[in-house]
Design a protein around this motif. Sequence first.
Motif, PDB file in Angstrom:
ATOM      1  N   ARG A 159      97.326  47.844  13.763  1.00  0.00           N
ATOM      2  CA  ARG A 159      97.761  49.084  14.427  1.00  0.00           C
ATOM      3  C   ARG A 159      99.155  48.874  15.004  1.00  0.00           C
ATOM      4  O   ARG A 159      99.444  47.845  15.587  1.00  0.00           O
ATOM      5  N   PHE A 160      99.969  49.890  14.852  1.00  0.00           N
ATOM      6  CA  PHE A 160     101.329  49.804  15.366  1.00  0.00           C
ATOM      7  C   PHE A 160     101.383  50.082  16.871  1.00  0.00           C
ATOM      8  O   PHE A 160     102.358  49.762  17.525  1.00  0.00           O
ATOM      9  N   TYR A 186     102.834  45.010  16.450  1.00  0.00           N
ATOM     10  CA  TYR A 186     102.248  44.410  15.231  1.00  0.00           C
ATOM     11  C   TYR A 186     103.234  43.424  14.584  1.00  0.00           C
ATOM     12  O   TYR A 186     102.897  42.247  14.370  1.00  0.00           O
ATOM     13  N   GLY A 212      99.261  53.126   6.471  1.00  0.00           N
ATOM     14  CA  GLY A 212     100.531  53.161   5.735  1.00  0.00           C
ATOM     15  C   GLY A 212     100.706  54.447   4.957  1.00  0.00           C
ATOM     16  O   GLY A 212     100.472  55.537   5.477  1.00  0.00           O
TER      17      GLY A 212
HETATM   18  C1  LIG Z   1     106.168  63.759   2.564  1.00  0.00           C
HETATM   19  C2  LIG Z   1     105.166  63.210   1.629  1.00  0.00           C
HETATM   20  C3  LIG Z   1     105.681  62.495   0.486  1.00  0.00           C
HETATM   21  C4  LIG Z   1     105.419  61.070   0.520  1.00  0.00           C
HETATM   22  C5  LIG Z   1     106.637  60.276   0.383  1.00  0.00           C
HETATM   23  C6  LIG Z   1     107.057  59.598   1.607  1.00  0.00           C
HETATM   24  C7  LIG Z   1     106.030  58.645   2.076  1.00  0.00           C
HETATM   25  C8  LIG Z   1     106.539  57.867   3.204  1.00  0.00           C
HETATM   26  C9  LIG Z   1     105.425  56.979   3.652  1.00  0.00           C
HETATM   27  C10 LIG Z   1     105.923  55.989   4.599  1.00  0.00           C
HETATM   28  C11 LIG Z   1     104.899  54.981   4.819  1.00  0.00           C
HETATM   29  C12 LIG Z   1     105.497  53.797   5.414  1.00  0.00           C
HETATM   30  C13 LIG Z   1     104.431  52.814   5.740  1.00  0.00           C
HETATM   31  C14 LIG Z   1     105.058  51.606   6.278  1.00  0.00           C
HETATM   32  C15 LIG Z   1     104.089  50.627   6.744  1.00  0.00           C
HETATM   33  C16 LIG Z   1     104.711  49.288   6.702  1.00  0.00           C
HETATM   34  C17 LIG Z   1     104.139  48.361   7.709  1.00  0.00           C
HETATM   35  C18 LIG Z   1     104.012  47.025   7.303  1.00  0.00           C
HETATM   36  C19 LIG Z   1     102.776  46.822   6.535  1.00  0.00           C
HETATM   37  C20 LIG Z   1     101.794  46.051   7.336  1.00  0.00           C
HETATM   38  O1  LIG Z   1     102.001  44.907   7.498  1.00  0.00           O
HETATM   39  S1  LIG Z   1     100.287  46.619   8.158  1.00  0.00           S
HETATM   40  C21 LIG Z   1      99.656  47.975   7.523  1.00  0.00           C
HETATM   41  C22 LIG Z   1     100.237  49.136   8.126  1.00  0.00           C
HETATM   42  N1  LIG Z   1      99.509  49.520   9.308  1.00  0.00           N
HETATM   43  C23 LIG Z   1      99.264  50.770   9.478  1.00  0.00           C
HETATM   44  O2  LIG Z   1      99.590  51.580   8.665  1.00  0.00           O
HETATM   45  C24 LIG Z   1      98.534  51.149  10.735  1.00  0.00           C
HETATM   46  C25 LIG Z   1      99.147  52.361  11.297  1.00  0.00           C
HETATM   47  N2  LIG Z   1      98.151  53.087  12.048  1.00  0.00           N
HETATM   48  C26 LIG Z   1      98.107  53.077  13.381  1.00  0.00           C
HETATM   49  O3  LIG Z   1      98.855  52.376  14.035  1.00  0.00           O
HETATM   50  C27 LIG Z   1      97.120  54.033  14.037  1.00  0.00           C
HETATM   51  O4  LIG Z   1      96.114  54.337  13.121  1.00  0.00           O
HETATM   52  C28 LIG Z   1      97.814  55.353  14.487  1.00  0.00           C
HETATM   53  C29 LIG Z   1      98.682  55.919  13.361  1.00  0.00           C
HETATM   54  C30 LIG Z   1      98.640  55.053  15.721  1.00  0.00           C
HETATM   55  C31 LIG Z   1      96.773  56.431  14.807  1.00  0.00           C
HETATM   56  O5  LIG Z   1      95.998  56.037  15.878  1.00  0.00           O
HETATM   57  P1  LIG Z   1      94.846  57.020  16.465  1.00  0.00           P
HETATM   58  O6  LIG Z   1      95.384  58.361  16.713  1.00  0.00           O
HETATM   59  O7  LIG Z   1      94.201  56.281  17.574  1.00  0.00           O
HETATM   60  O8  LIG Z   1      93.870  57.162  15.268  1.00  0.00           O
HETATM   61  P2  LIG Z   1      92.910  56.082  14.601  1.00  0.00           P
HETATM   62  O9  LIG Z   1      93.692  55.079  13.833  1.00  0.00           O
HETATM   63  O10 LIG Z   1      91.959  55.513  15.584  1.00  0.00           O
HETATM   64  O11 LIG Z   1      92.129  56.982  13.594  1.00  0.00           O
HETATM   65  C32 LIG Z   1      91.170  57.912  14.084  1.00  0.00           C
HETATM   66  C33 LIG Z   1      90.474  58.546  12.916  1.00  0.00           C
HETATM   67  O12 LIG Z   1      91.405  59.319  12.132  1.00  0.00           O
HETATM   68  C34 LIG Z   1      91.475  58.804  10.823  1.00  0.00           C
HETATM   69  N3  LIG Z   1      92.847  58.908  10.369  1.00  0.00           N
HETATM   70  C35 LIG Z   1      93.840  58.070  10.657  1.00  0.00           C
HETATM   71  N4  LIG Z   1      94.965  58.478  10.071  1.00  0.00           N
HETATM   72  C36 LIG Z   1      94.659  59.620   9.404  1.00  0.00           C
HETATM   73  C37 LIG Z   1      95.391  60.522   8.592  1.00  0.00           C
HETATM   74  N5  LIG Z   1      96.677  60.340   8.330  1.00  0.00           N
HETATM   75  N6  LIG Z   1      94.742  61.592   8.075  1.00  0.00           N
HETATM   76  C38 LIG Z   1      93.434  61.794   8.328  1.00  0.00           C
HETATM   77  N7  LIG Z   1      92.689  60.977   9.094  1.00  0.00           N
HETATM   78  C39 LIG Z   1      93.304  59.896   9.611  1.00  0.00           C
HETATM   79  C40 LIG Z   1      90.992  57.363  10.931  1.00  0.00           C
HETATM   80  O13 LIG Z   1      90.442  56.900   9.721  1.00  0.00           O
HETATM   81  C41 LIG Z   1      89.934  57.473  11.990  1.00  0.00           C
HETATM   82  O14 LIG Z   1      88.748  57.973  11.429  1.00  0.00           O
HETATM   83  P3  LIG Z   1      87.355  57.340  11.884  1.00  0.00           P
HETATM   84  O15 LIG Z   1      86.361  58.096  11.076  1.00  0.00           O
HETATM   85  O16 LIG Z   1      87.430  55.896  11.531  1.00  0.00           O
HETATM   86  O17 LIG Z   1      87.268  57.594  13.354  1.00  0.00           O
END
Ligand SMILES: CCCCCCCCCCCCCCCCCCCC(=O)SCCNC(=O)CCNC(=O)[C@H](O)C(C)(C)COP(=O)(O)OP(=O)(O)OC[C@H]1O[C@@H](n2cnc3c(N)ncnc32)[C@H](O)[C@@H]1OP(=O)(O)O
Length: 550
Positions: A148-149, A236, A281
């Motif tokens: 998580r970030f 993270y 991501g």
């Molecule tokens: C414009 C569209 C075209 C597309 C082109 C452009 C795309 C650009 C994409 C860019 C992506 C870049 C990604 C970069 C990542 C690089 C990082 C380095 C890689 C790594 O080393 S680690 C892996 C990356 N880590 C993550 O991605 C974690 C990020 N997530 C978080 O930090 C938290 O989840 C966040 C975002 C702060 C949210 O926290 P919170 O509000 O507390 O929610 P929860 O995580 O607890 O989730 C609750 C619940 O909701 C579900 N959920 C989460 N996200 C979504 C979503 N987007 N849509 C729907 N539902 C979502 C989650 O599964 C949970 O459900 P439960 O049933 O489990 O409760």
Amino acid sequence: MIRERSCIVKAGGTGRATQMGKTGEETGADGSMVSIADYYAGKNVLITGATGFMGKVLVEKLLRSCPEVQTLYLLVRPKAGQSMHERVSDMMKCKLFDRVREDNPDFHQKIVPISSELTQPALAISPEDVERLTSCVNIIFHCAATIRFDEPLKHALQLNVMATQQLLNLAQQMHHLQAFIHISTAYANCNRRHIDEIIYPPPVEPKKLIDSLEWMEDSIVRDITPRLIGDRPNTYTYTKALAECVVQRESSKLSIGIIRPSIVGASWQEPFPGWIDNFNGPSGVFIAAGKGILRTMRANNDAVADLIPVDVVINLTLAAGWYTAVHRLTFPPAALVYNCTTGGINPFHWGEIEHHVMSSFKRNPLEQAFRRPNANITSNYLMNQYWILVSHKFPALIYDLYLRLSGQKPQMMRIFNRLHKAIGLLEYFSSQDWEWNSENMNMLMSHLSPEDRKTFNFDVRQLNWPEYIENYCIGTKKYVLNEDMSDIPAAKQHLRKLRNIRYTFNTLLLVFIWRVFIARSQMARNIWYFVVSLCFKFLSYFRASSTLTN
Ligand SMILES: CCCCCCCCCCCCCCCCCCCC(=O)SCCNC(=O)CCNC(=O)[C@H](O)C(C)(C)COP(=O)(O)OP(=O)(O)OC[C@H]1O[C@@H](n2cnc3c(N)ncnc32)[C@H](O)[C@@H]1OP(=O)(O)O
Ligand SMILES: NC(=O)C1=CN([C@@H]2O[C@H](COP(=O)(O)OP(=O)(O)OC[C@H]3O[C@@H](n4cnc5c(N)ncnc54)[C@H](OP(=O)(O)O)[C@@H]3O)[C@@H](O)[C@H]2O)C=CC1
């Protein structure tokens, strides 16, 4: 114990006895280096994070491609009212394991869950289990982490750094350990533009930080976190950098490999294309865009989107485990780092991803979309804010109004607020470019036999991005959202309905605005009469000329 001097490794599934070669490499009876599957044959493997996204793929691949592996010890905690046994047995029922189940219906016998909470002292492993693990484990894959970030620094430190240190301590007590593979991230050093396969000096001495945070109240830690993490975007990446340093410090005593994957996405080929099980991501972004909720995001069209399929990462990880183990006696006392990235080898850009994601969701729409999928990325802050207002907040407001009027609870604004928070955390990674040196990935590939190169393929030059993105989007539909492909005609019909609603809404809005305008301005009225009379004149001219030609 590590860097053992003598070792006879149990024979592989092919019946090939392995022994230590002159250079310390494990060789087959004919003197050639043992294959990956043969190396894992008879081995006891310890895995942390096995219930996570990458851990599951690792377990599956080991069982499928190294069927003679002896035992997989999985460090698992009970969670959400489920015991660790229930969790592991649920995991093994998952579709991901269909191919393994087909090959060996008794594969579960190779899996031994070990109760462990990594944030507890000594990882909360019972003395009996410690005894068992120290006497037989040959390889460790450390995948567990909080990814998580927005994780509070103390917790991220506890799990990503302190638990890693404790696991290293445990590893040192193991009598037959041959390799310790640590999963890091390519973004551990994202404060640099060019990232080599070396461990950079840590931003702070990990032990000092751990000691000083121990006595601090959480609120104080929260306040000083931005200053501590400095030019890194979140806790993270900061704690993963500290973890690398902690791991490296044990490399004189253990044979260590560090894998640094970039943005891990759905599977490319194995066990089947498009497997994904989470919103992390890009997956969450794709889904939100496919549902028509996300219409705009800040990203640089021309920046490299360093996505890497999960099966590529796992194949590289298993190959690195093999390589680290078979060369354990010849290694200098330093951990070998593998940047596991695509950008320098087969680059693809965020602009291209946007195009392919959108067209894929038009061909294979998600069910019950909020609006038609039509998202755009822009690197311009103001432009993005404008589109957030027009394409996110305004429709959310209207929809919530509709929900209120129909006696339901408004929810769209809440969803958008959460979406904006999540997107805000990702934008750092989608708005800039990094350059990773991946020589060790190439070096490792050159050591693989032609057969192993096929079975443990991590050659991303062969990756066809448009096809991969299509399978990725379909994967989010099938495996994350559990939607059926047979519902696609209904989903398309729903999109047509949404298009008609939009046309009708736009027309009504235009008429409404114009009427308001006309009621208030003489000039608008004059323009209106002028346009209407012009239309009439044109119509009568058209009628007259068509009567003449008849
Ligand atoms: C414009 C569209 C075209 C597309 C082109 C452009 C795309 C650009 C994409 C860019 C992506 C870049 C990604 C970069 C990542 C690089 C990082 C380095 C890689 C790594 O080393 S680690 C892996 C990356 N880590 C993550 O991605 C974690 C990020 N997530 C978080 O930090 C938290 O989840 C966040 C975002 C702060 C949210 O926290 P919170 O509000 O507390 O929610 P929860 O995580 O607890 O989730 C609750 C619940 O909701 C579900 N959920 C989460 N996200 C979504 C979503 N987007 N849509 C729907 N539902 C979502 C989650 O599964 C949970 O459900 P439960 O049933 O489990 O409760
Ligand atoms: N996903 C990605 O894009 C990338 C991931 N990585 C790295 O890969 C590794 C795996 O990531 P990924 O599979 O995506 O992450 P997940 O969040 O899917 O999995 C994390 C795993 O860690 C376990 N875990 C977390 N906290 C504890 C705890 N206190 N005690 C015991 N186990 C715990 C989780 O167990 P539980 O099920 O009980 O919560 C889960 O099995 C991480 O080290 C990450 O840094 C690197 C680059 C990119």
